[in-house]
Design a protein around this motif. Structure first.
Motif, PDB file in Angstrom:
ATOM      1  N   ILE A  19       0.852  -1.183   0.000  1.00  0.00           N
ATOM      2  CA  ILE A  19       0.000   0.000   0.000  1.00  0.00           C
ATOM      3  C   ILE A  19       0.891   1.237   0.000  1.00  0.00           C
ATOM      4  O   ILE A  19       1.727   1.412   0.891  1.00  0.00           O
ATOM      5  N   SER A  20       0.715   2.066  -1.012  1.00  0.00           N
ATOM      6  CA  SER A  20       1.541   3.271  -1.102  1.00  0.00           C
ATOM      7  C   SER A  20       0.957   4.381  -0.237  1.00  0.00           C
ATOM      8  O   SER A  20      -0.212   4.370   0.133  1.00  0.00           O
ATOM      9  N   LYS A  21       1.779   5.354   0.087  1.00  0.00           N
ATOM     10  CA  LYS A  21       1.341   6.487   0.900  1.00  0.00           C
ATOM     11  C   LYS A  21       0.317   7.321   0.139  1.00  0.00           C
ATOM     12  O   LYS A  21       0.315   7.345  -1.089  1.00  0.00           O
ATOM     13  N   SER A  22      -0.537   8.000   0.888  1.00  0.00           N
ATOM     14  CA  SER A  22      -1.577   8.844   0.309  1.00  0.00           C
ATOM     15  C   SER A  22      -1.651  10.155   1.061  1.00  0.00           C
ATOM     16  O   SER A  22      -1.170  10.262   2.191  1.00  0.00           O
ATOM     17  N   GLY A  23      -2.293  11.118   0.435  1.00  0.00           N
ATOM     18  CA  GLY A  23      -2.589  12.362   1.130  1.00  0.00           C
ATOM     19  C   GLY A  23      -3.798  12.172   2.036  1.00  0.00           C
ATOM     20  O   GLY A  23      -4.506  11.174   1.946  1.00  0.00           O
ATOM     21  N   GLY A  24      -4.035  13.118   2.911  1.00  0.00           N
ATOM     22  CA  GLY A  24      -5.176  13.072   3.820  1.00  0.00           C
ATOM     23  C   GLY A  24      -5.676  14.478   4.080  1.00  0.00           C
ATOM     24  O   GLY A  24      -5.314  15.425   3.379  1.00  0.00           O
ATOM     25  N   ASN A  25      -6.484  14.640   5.111  1.00  0.00           N
ATOM     26  CA  ASN A  25      -7.030  15.957   5.443  1.00  0.00           C
ATOM     27  C   ASN A  25      -6.010  16.874   6.117  1.00  0.00           C
ATOM     28  O   ASN A  25      -6.269  18.052   6.303  1.00  0.00           O
ATOM     29  N   ASP A  26      -4.865  16.348   6.503  1.00  0.00           N
ATOM     30  CA  ASP A  26      -3.804  17.159   7.103  1.00  0.00           C
ATOM     31  C   ASP A  26      -2.584  17.142   6.192  1.00  0.00           C
ATOM     32  O   ASP A  26      -2.255  16.112   5.585  1.00  0.00           O
ATOM     33  N   PHE A  27      -1.905  18.279   6.101  1.00  0.00           N
ATOM     34  CA  PHE A  27      -0.666  18.329   5.327  1.00  0.00           C
ATOM     35  C   PHE A  27       0.439  17.628   6.111  1.00  0.00           C
ATOM     36  O   PHE A  27       0.539  17.764   7.333  1.00  0.00           O
ATOM     37  N   HIS A  28       1.246  16.866   5.413  1.00  0.00           N
ATOM     38  CA  HIS A  28       2.375  16.184   6.039  1.00  0.00           C
ATOM     39  C   HIS A  28       3.498  16.051   5.008  1.00  0.00           C
ATOM     40  O   HIS A  28       3.251  16.096   3.805  1.00  0.00           O
ATOM     41  N   GLY A  29       4.692  15.923   5.489  1.00  0.00           N
ATOM     42  CA  GLY A  29       5.815  15.785   4.577  1.00  0.00           C
ATOM     43  C   GLY A  29       7.101  15.539   5.337  1.00  0.00           C
ATOM     44  O   GLY A  29       7.112  15.437   6.560  1.00  0.00           O
ATOM     45  N   GLY A  30       8.175  15.464   4.613  1.00  0.00           N
ATOM     46  CA  GLY A  30       9.470  15.236   5.241  1.00  0.00           C
ATOM     47  C   GLY A  30      10.577  15.243   4.205  1.00  0.00           C
ATOM     48  O   GLY A  30      10.336  15.145   3.001  1.00  0.00           O
ATOM     49  N   THR A  31      11.786  15.383   4.683  1.00  0.00           N
ATOM     50  CA  THR A  31      12.966  15.299   3.832  1.00  0.00           C
ATOM     51  C   THR A  31      14.002  14.427   4.530  1.00  0.00           C
ATOM     52  O   THR A  31      14.027  14.335   5.758  1.00  0.00           O
ATOM     53  N   HIS A  32      14.820  13.788   3.744  1.00  0.00           N
ATOM     54  CA  HIS A  32      15.874  12.928   4.283  1.00  0.00           C
ATOM     55  C   HIS A  32      17.115  13.102   3.415  1.00  0.00           C
ATOM     56  O   HIS A  32      17.013  13.331   2.212  1.00  0.00           O
ATOM     57  N   PHE A  33      18.257  12.958   4.017  1.00  0.00           N
ATOM     58  CA  PHE A  33      19.520  12.972   3.277  1.00  0.00           C
ATOM     59  C   PHE A  33      20.426  11.905   3.862  1.00  0.00           C
ATOM     60  O   PHE A  33      20.587  11.808   5.081  1.00  0.00           O
ATOM     61  N   TYR A  34      20.985  11.101   2.993  1.00  0.00           N
ATOM     62  CA  TYR A  34      21.927  10.071   3.412  1.00  0.00           C
ATOM     63  C   TYR A  34      23.177  10.215   2.549  1.00  0.00           C
ATOM     64  O   TYR A  34      23.079  10.432   1.345  1.00  0.00           O
ATOM     65  N   GLY A  35      24.315  10.071   3.152  1.00  0.00           N
ATOM     66  CA  GLY A  35      25.561  10.162   2.403  1.00  0.00           C
ATOM     67  C   GLY A  35      26.556   9.140   2.898  1.00  0.00           C
ATOM     68  O   GLY A  35      26.628   8.855   4.089  1.00  0.00           O
ATOM     69  N   THR A  36      27.299   8.576   1.968  1.00  0.00           N
ATOM     70  CA  THR A  36      28.367   7.645   2.312  1.00  0.00           C
ATOM     71  C   THR A  36      29.669   8.232   1.796  1.00  0.00           C
ATOM     72  O   THR A  36      29.813   8.424   0.581  1.00  0.00           O
ATOM     73  N   PRO A  37      30.588   8.561   2.674  1.00  0.00           N
ATOM     74  CA  PRO A  37      31.858   9.127   2.208  1.00  0.00           C
ATOM     75  C   PRO A  37      32.736   8.058   1.563  1.00  0.00           C
ATOM     76  O   PRO A  37      32.412   6.869   1.583  1.00  0.00           O
ATOM     77  N   LYS A  38      33.829   8.496   1.014  1.00  0.00           N
ATOM     78  CA  LYS A  38      34.778   7.596   0.373  1.00  0.00           C
ATOM     79  C   LYS A  38      35.198   6.506   1.346  1.00  0.00           C
ATOM     80  O   LYS A  38      35.465   6.764   2.512  1.00  0.00           O
ATOM     81  N   ASP A  39      35.224   5.267   0.849  1.00  0.00           N
ATOM     82  CA  ASP A  39      35.652   4.167   1.726  1.00  0.00           C
ATOM     83  C   ASP A  39      36.890   3.495   1.150  1.00  0.00           C
ATOM     84  O   ASP A  39      37.296   3.744   0.023  1.00  0.00           O
ATOM     85  N   ALA A  40      37.482   2.652   1.950  1.00  0.00           N
ATOM     86  CA  ALA A  40      38.699   1.965   1.538  1.00  0.00           C
ATOM     87  C   ALA A  40      38.413   0.965   0.421  1.00  0.00           C
ATOM     88  O   ALA A  40      39.233   0.722  -0.441  1.00  0.00           O
ATOM     89  N   GLY A  41      37.210   0.383   0.426  1.00  0.00           N
ATOM     90  CA  GLY A  41      36.824  -0.553  -0.617  1.00  0.00           C
ATOM     91  C   GLY A  41      37.667  -1.805  -0.613  1.00  0.00           C
ATOM     92  O   GLY A  41      38.188  -2.241   0.415  1.00  0.00           O
TER      93      GLY A  41
END
Length: 193
Positions: A26-48
């Protein structure tokens, strides 16, 4: 995704002649209230490893939903931008090692989702969803493909454009206290070039 249902027995009639089980996403839906969000993920250089190293991976998400007409019409939209870069080091035993010691691969994806939901009446609803994820990978030795066989690894370079787009229009309705109907039209387009 808002919810994942796993149904192993006692299916409702809407699932037809399912035998083993049902997985319902079931995917997200809108409703009678406004809602939202932001996310940021980062992976720095690794040794590999000896042959591959992740230089960076970035992942950003923004989502927002709410009413257009209270109790009647709602929207939900999400956008996900990802970018990554990795370096592949040639094995000294490869024939092209004398020409090129390492190559870079980059990737950028733009994934989106849009959902409009309408309560036409107390017994009929209409939903439209659109989603996709175009991805672009510039000219490179993609994931090291061909490095083990070419004398000049630059000949194994390619540019990739891939992704998917899909749209679904769905109607649900109760036409009698014991009769529930659902109809949908869907279109999907996938590409890799």
């Amino acid at each position: 995704i808002n919810e994942v249902q796993v149904i192993t027995a006692g299916f409702d009639a809407e699932y037809g002649e399912a035998q083993g089980g049902i997985i319902n996403v079931i995917s997200k839906s809108g409703g009678n209230d406004f809602h939202g969000g932001t996310h940021f993920y980062g992976t720095p250089k690794d040794a590999g490893t000896l042959l591959e190293q992740a230089d960076y991976e970035l992942d950003t998400v923004a989502e927002f939903g709410g009413p257009i007409l209270k109790d009647k019409l709602f929207f939900y939209a999400a956008y996900n931008w990802t970018s990554s870069k990795s370096t592949t080091f040639l094995n000294p035993d490869y024939p092209g090692y004398a020409e090129v010691h390492e190559t870079e691969s980059k990737s950028t994806s733009n994934t989106y989702s849009l959902k409009l939901s309408a309560n036409l009446t107390s017994q009929h609803s209409l939903t439209f969803t659109a989603s996709g994820g175009p991805t672009y990978r510039p000219l490179a030795n993609q994931d090291g493909n061909g490095l083990e066989s070419y004398t000049d690894p630059r000949k194994a370079q390619s540019e990739w454009r891939l992704g998917t787009d899909s749209q679904v229009l769905r109607w649900n309705g109760t036409i009698h206290e014991n009769i529930f109907l659902e109809a949908q039209f869907a279109h999907a387009h996938n590409w890799f070039k």
